[in-house]
Scaffold this motif. Structure first.
Motif, PDB file in Angstrom:
ATOM      1  N   SER A   1       0.547  -1.465   0.124  1.00 29.22           N
ATOM      2  CA  SER A   1      -0.068  -0.058  -0.117  1.00 29.22           C
ATOM      3  C   SER A   1       1.004   1.508  -0.089  1.00 29.22           C
ATOM      4  CB  SER A   1      -0.928   0.094   1.105  1.00 29.22           C
ATOM      5  OG  SER A   1      -1.501  -1.412   1.218  1.00 29.22           O
ATOM      6  N   ILE A   2       1.594   1.012   0.901  1.00 30.13           N
ATOM      7  CA  ILE A   2       2.740   2.031   0.644  1.00 30.13           C
ATOM      8  C   ILE A   2       3.407   2.762  -0.497  1.00 30.13           C
ATOM      9  CG2 ILE A   2       5.063   3.096   2.079  1.00 30.13           C
ATOM     10  CD1 ILE A   2       2.036   3.993   3.409  1.00 30.13           C
ATOM     11  N   GLY A   3       3.858   1.689  -1.137  1.00 26.20           N
ATOM     12  CA  GLY A   3       4.633   1.684  -1.818  1.00 26.20           C
ATOM     13  C   GLY A   3       3.781   2.297  -3.637  1.00 26.20           C
ATOM     14  N   LEU A   4       2.674   1.589  -3.432  1.00 22.70           N
ATOM     15  CA  LEU A   4       1.548   1.645  -4.763  1.00 22.70           C
ATOM     16  C   LEU A   4       1.114   3.470  -4.053  1.00 22.70           C
ATOM     17  CD1 LEU A   4      -0.221   1.217  -6.356  1.00 22.70           C
ATOM     18  CD2 LEU A   4      -1.800   0.372  -5.484  1.00 22.70           C
ATOM     19  N   TYR A   5       1.276   3.908  -3.145  1.00 23.24           N
ATOM     20  CA  TYR A   5       0.637   5.624  -3.595  1.00 23.24           C
ATOM     21  C   TYR A   5       1.881   6.514  -3.316  1.00 23.24           C
ATOM     22  CZ  TYR A   5       0.428   9.753  -0.100  1.00 23.24           C
ATOM     23  OH  TYR A   5       0.107  11.127   0.370  1.00 23.24           O
ATOM     24  N   ALA A   6       3.516   5.441  -3.283  1.00 18.29           N
ATOM     25  CA  ALA A   6       4.464   6.688  -3.117  1.00 18.29           C
ATOM     26  C   ALA A   6       4.726   6.372  -4.250  1.00 18.29           C
ATOM     27  CB  ALA A   6       5.633   6.423  -2.330  1.00 18.29           C
ATOM     28  N   VAL A   7       4.208   5.497  -5.162  1.00 18.78           N
ATOM     29  CA  VAL A   7       4.802   5.491  -6.778  1.00 18.78           C
ATOM     30  C   VAL A   7       3.602   6.512  -7.315  1.00 18.78           C
ATOM     31  CG1 VAL A   7       4.280   4.636  -9.070  1.00 18.78           C
ATOM     32  CG2 VAL A   7       5.489   3.494  -6.899  1.00 18.78           C
ATOM     33  N   MET A   8       2.592   6.480  -6.834  1.00 19.47           N
ATOM     34  CA  MET A   8       1.189   7.747  -7.236  1.00 19.47           C
ATOM     35  C   MET A   8       1.479   9.010  -7.289  1.00 19.47           C
ATOM     36  SD  MET A   8      -0.664   5.288  -9.425  1.00 19.47           S
ATOM     37  CE  MET A   8      -1.861   6.917  -9.438  1.00 19.47           C
ATOM     38  N   SER A   9       1.934   9.056  -6.242  1.00 23.80           N
ATOM     39  CA  SER A   9       2.189  10.357  -5.574  1.00 23.80           C
ATOM     40  C   SER A   9       3.364  10.861  -6.399  1.00 23.80           C
ATOM     41  CB  SER A   9       2.705  10.383  -4.494  1.00 23.80           C
ATOM     42  OG  SER A   9       1.522  10.368  -2.949  1.00 23.80           O
ATOM     43  N   PHE A  10       4.494  10.065  -6.680  1.00 22.66           N
ATOM     44  CA  PHE A  10       5.557  10.594  -7.309  1.00 22.66           C
ATOM     45  C   PHE A  10       5.002  10.680  -8.842  1.00 22.66           C
ATOM     46  CE2 PHE A  10       9.321   9.128 -10.126  1.00 22.66           C
ATOM     47  CZ  PHE A  10       9.917  10.205  -9.782  1.00 22.66           C
ATOM     48  N   SER A  11       4.335   9.873  -9.579  1.00 26.70           N
ATOM     49  CA  SER A  11       3.693   9.975 -11.011  1.00 26.70           C
ATOM     50  C   SER A  11       3.172  11.316 -10.593  1.00 26.70           C
ATOM     51  CB  SER A  11       2.904   8.568 -11.308  1.00 26.70           C
ATOM     52  OG  SER A  11       2.429   9.078 -12.573  1.00 26.70           O
ATOM     53  N   VAL A  12       1.942  11.959  -9.608  1.00 31.15           N
ATOM     54  CA  VAL A  12       1.181  13.122  -9.758  1.00 31.15           C
ATOM     55  C   VAL A  12       2.504  14.631  -9.394  1.00 31.15           C
ATOM     56  CG1 VAL A  12      -0.602  14.498  -8.928  1.00 31.15           C
ATOM     57  CG2 VAL A  12      -0.865  11.720  -8.569  1.00 31.15           C
ATOM     58  N   ASN A  13       2.931  14.146  -9.084  1.00 34.29           N
ATOM     59  CA  ASN A  13       4.321  15.707  -9.202  1.00 34.29           C
ATOM     60  C   ASN A  13       4.582  15.496 -10.753  1.00 34.29           C
ATOM     61  OD1 ASN A  13       3.379  15.766  -6.584  1.00 34.29           O
ATOM     62  ND2 ASN A  13       4.678  14.701  -5.448  1.00 34.29           N
ATOM     63  N   ARG A  14       5.673  14.458 -11.056  1.00 30.56           N
ATOM     64  CA  ARG A  14       5.648  14.409 -12.640  1.00 30.56           C
ATOM     65  C   ARG A  14       4.898  15.165 -13.223  1.00 30.56           C
ATOM     66  NH1 ARG A  14       8.139   8.849 -13.837  1.00 30.56           N
ATOM     67  NH2 ARG A  14       8.643  10.433 -15.841  1.00 30.56           N
ATOM     68  N   ARG A  15       3.716  14.663 -12.791  1.00 27.64           N
ATOM     69  CA  ARG A  15       2.420  14.984 -14.106  1.00 27.64           C
ATOM     70  C   ARG A  15       1.760  16.486 -13.655  1.00 27.64           C
ATOM     71  NH1 ARG A  15      -0.616   9.874 -15.674  1.00 27.64           N
ATOM     72  NH2 ARG A  15      -1.024  10.934 -17.657  1.00 27.64           N
ATOM     73  N   ALA A  16       2.322  17.272 -12.817  1.00 28.18           N
ATOM     74  CA  ALA A  16       1.883  18.624 -12.685  1.00 28.18           C
ATOM     75  C   ALA A  16       1.332  19.530 -13.903  1.00 28.18           C
ATOM     76  CB  ALA A  16       2.718  19.089 -11.784  1.00 28.18           C
ATOM     77  N   ARG A  17       2.387  19.319 -14.364  1.00 23.58           N
ATOM     78  CA  ARG A  17       2.466  20.956 -15.912  1.00 23.58           C
ATOM     79  C   ARG A  17       1.241  19.950 -16.704  1.00 23.58           C
ATOM     80  NH1 ARG A  17       6.658  22.332 -20.273  1.00 23.58           N
ATOM     81  NH2 ARG A  17       6.005  24.506 -20.548  1.00 23.58           N
ATOM     82  N   GLU A  18       1.502  18.910 -16.886  1.00 18.40           N
ATOM     83  CA  GLU A  18       0.430  17.865 -18.243  1.00 18.40           C
ATOM     84  C   GLU A  18      -1.193  18.337 -17.385  1.00 18.40           C
ATOM     85  OE1 GLU A  18      -1.179  13.713 -19.226  1.00 18.40           O
ATOM     86  OE2 GLU A  18       0.804  13.905 -18.001  1.00 18.40           O
ATOM     87  N   VAL A  19      -1.012  17.976 -15.445  1.00 11.23           N
ATOM     88  CA  VAL A  19      -2.310  18.450 -15.423  1.00 11.23           C
ATOM     89  C   VAL A  19      -3.104  20.070 -15.529  1.00 11.23           C
ATOM     90  CG1 VAL A  19      -3.705  18.357 -12.745  1.00 11.23           C
ATOM     91  CG2 VAL A  19      -2.291  15.976 -13.871  1.00 11.23           C
ATOM     92  N   GLY A  20      -2.211  20.467 -15.454  1.00 13.17           N
ATOM     93  CA  GLY A  20      -2.427  22.156 -15.454  1.00 13.17           C
ATOM     94  C   GLY A  20      -3.122  22.296 -16.861  1.00 13.17           C
ATOM     95  N   ILE A  21      -2.016  21.991 -17.968  1.00 10.32           N
ATOM     96  CA  ILE A  21      -2.789  22.376 -18.879  1.00 10.32           C
ATOM     97  C   ILE A  21      -4.315  21.363 -19.574  1.00 10.32           C
ATOM     98  CG2 ILE A  21      -2.114  21.674 -21.278  1.00 10.32           C
ATOM     99  CD1 ILE A  21       0.836  22.330 -20.437  1.00 10.32           C
ATOM    100  N   ARG A  22      -4.237  20.264 -18.760  1.00 10.30           N
ATOM    101  CA  ARG A  22      -5.429  19.586 -19.712  1.00 10.30           C
ATOM    102  C   ARG A  22      -6.665  20.353 -18.892  1.00 10.30           C
ATOM    103  NH1 ARG A  22      -5.540  14.348 -21.187  1.00 10.30           N
ATOM    104  NH2 ARG A  22      -2.908  13.245 -21.751  1.00 10.30           N
ATOM    105  N   MET A  23      -6.535  20.906 -17.827  1.00 13.82           N
ATOM    106  CA  MET A  23      -7.120  21.347 -16.880  1.00 13.82           C
ATOM    107  C   MET A  23      -7.535  22.915 -17.597  1.00 13.82           C
ATOM    108  SD  MET A  23      -6.826  20.569 -12.757  1.00 13.82           S
ATOM    109  CE  MET A  23      -8.010  20.838 -12.057  1.00 13.82           C
ATOM    110  N   ALA A  24      -6.516  23.945 -17.960  1.00 17.53           N
ATOM    111  CA  ALA A  24      -6.795  24.948 -18.525  1.00 17.53           C
ATOM    112  C   ALA A  24      -7.858  24.809 -19.690  1.00 17.53           C
ATOM    113  CB  ALA A  24      -5.237  25.037 -18.686  1.00 17.53           C
TER     114      ALA A  24
END
Length: 435
Positions: free
Chosen positions: A325-348
């Motif tokens: 559970s901790i590993g999956l959460y860490a990988v997902m958090s890391f993935s979200v941080n890496r894709r912050a700009r992508e998320v911002g563009i999609r929401m914009a």
């Protein structure tokens, strides 16, 4: 290590990142997000490790579930006879004693003397204790009228020799026929009492009363014994076959150098230890009594490994679940941080929070599904190996497998949902400026 620094143990957890950093792939770095801050290969390794953790935790949790169910079955097992107030001890003759007549006389006298002690409801002498896997011998036998081409064709059953008070001592009811009596002596007609499992297996279409059986194979010289009674199935203590077919013979018509004394007490059963020991010493001061315990304790002893393995697998399983559970959460958090700009563009560009959550969840759910699939296959392999230590539980128990899959799916989904929701709440302008 820095020059002059004291060398310590190698940090294995840093080996893979260090190795990846020392051998960069320029093409991948240029194609990667976040200006090469992390490599795609390292991301794949992290995801693979999470899948491995999920699969391992699934296998261990299924093993834990099977063992927990085994422990519960062992503790709640309906033995079919009285156990709580029954005291048991073992007594016997070493090999230097060869006079079988004297041994028979000793056990006959001991049975009578113990039964007359104060504080005893009933007592018996028996070659084995039901539920304790002690003295219930496996024997080949023949049914009168049946033909067997070779010795290996003779059927097998469990057998035990008991004195007439055995069934009253353990409060075992009679289903049909009669129980053993004091007249069933060595010079009387050989008789036997069988259980219902024996009747179902060997006399499915007929009445067993009056039929005859003989222990041994084609070389046997034993006399035929007539079945005179049927009793319920008793718990034998064997995890693989808890209630096997059993033939009981009168103790007086069998010979054994070692036997158990079983006595049902009106009070605390262990209070009978000294009086029974004294009766044995009065008959033969050279014979000790040993293994004194209640019948409950005697039944619990052979099942200790089920409790030990159950606790061990349960601990390992929950540790593996926590790490996955901790590993999956860490990988997902890391993935979200890496894709912050992508998320911002999609929401914009008009993407909703639901769209962002779905986007982030897709990657985590994919890992979860792959890990669960591999884990269930691993669990099936582990369960088949565990068959010998399971107690009245099917290796591929659907309740255990389904429950573990549901717990892992719920835990993994939660580990993915938290970072996904955090990504959905990001301000698009802040996300675009973060790069």
């Amino acid at each position: 290590w820095p020059m002059g620094a004291r060398r310590g143990p190698v940090q294995l957890s840093g080996l893979i990142p260090a190795y990846q950093a020392s051998r960069p792939d320029i093409a991948e770095v240029l194609k990667d997000e976040s200006r090469g801050a992390s490599s795609l290969k390292l991301g794949r390794i992290s995801k693979a490790l999470v899948v491995f953790e999920i699969a391992l935790s699934c296998g261990l949790l299924v093993a834990a579930g099977l063992m927990i169910k085994s422990v519960a079955n062992a503790r709640t097992q309906d033995t079919g006879f009285e156990t709580a107030s029954v005291y048991t001890t073992r007594v016997g003759f070493p090999t230097v004693y060869t006079d079988t007549t004297a041994q028979r006389h000793f056990f006959e006298q001991l049975d009578g003397r113990v039964n007359s002690l104060p504080g005893i409801v009933a007592s018996a002498i028996t070659s084995g204790l039901p539920g304790a896997q002690q003295g219930l011998n496996g024997s080949r036998f023949a049914l009168e009228g049946a033909t067997y081409e070779k010795d290996t064709d003779y059927p097998e059953t469990r057998s035990v020799a008991v004195s007439p008070g055995f069934f009253r001592t353990l409060d075992i009811p009679l289903r049909s026929g009669r129980l053993f009596e004091s007249s069933d002596r060595l010079d009387a007609l050989p008789v036997a009492v069988v259980n219902e499992r024996f009747v179902k297996q060997f006399f499915p279409n007929g009445d067993p009363l009056g039929r005859r059986v003989r222990f041994g194979d084609s070389r046997s010289t034993q006399a035929w014994a007539t079945i005179v009674g049927v009793v319920p199935d008793l718990f034998a203590g064997d995890p693989e076959d808890p209630r096997p077919p059993i033939i009981s013979r009168p103790f007086a018509q069998e010979h054994t150098s070692f036997a158990y004394v079983a006595a049902r007490a009106t009070g605390a059963p262990m209070a009978l230890a000294d009086p029974i020991r004294n009766e044995v010493a009065a008959l033969n001061p050279d014979l000790p009594t040993y293994w004194p315990m209640t019948l409950d304790q005697a039944i619990a002893e052979p099942l200790w490994f089920i409790r030990v393995f159950g606790t061990m697998f349960m601990a390992f399983g929950f540790v593996a679940l926590f790490l996955a559970s901790i590993g999956l959460y860490a990988v997902m958090s890391f993935s979200v941080n890496r894709r912050a700009r992508e998320v911002g563009i999609r929401m914009a560009l008009g993407a909703s929070a639901t769209d962002v959550v779905r986007l982030i969840l897709n990657g985590g759910v994919r890992q979860l599904v792959i890990g669960l699939g591999a884990g269930l296959l691993l669990a099936a392999a582990i369960a088949r190996v565990m068959t010998v230590i399971l107690f009245d539980v099917k290796p591929l128990d659907p309740i255990v497998f389904g429950g573990v899959a549901a717990v892992l799916a719920a835990t993994g989904a939660l580990a993915c949902l938290i970072p996904a929701r955090r990504a959905a709440l990001v301000d698009p302008s802040d996300a675009m400026r973060s790069e």
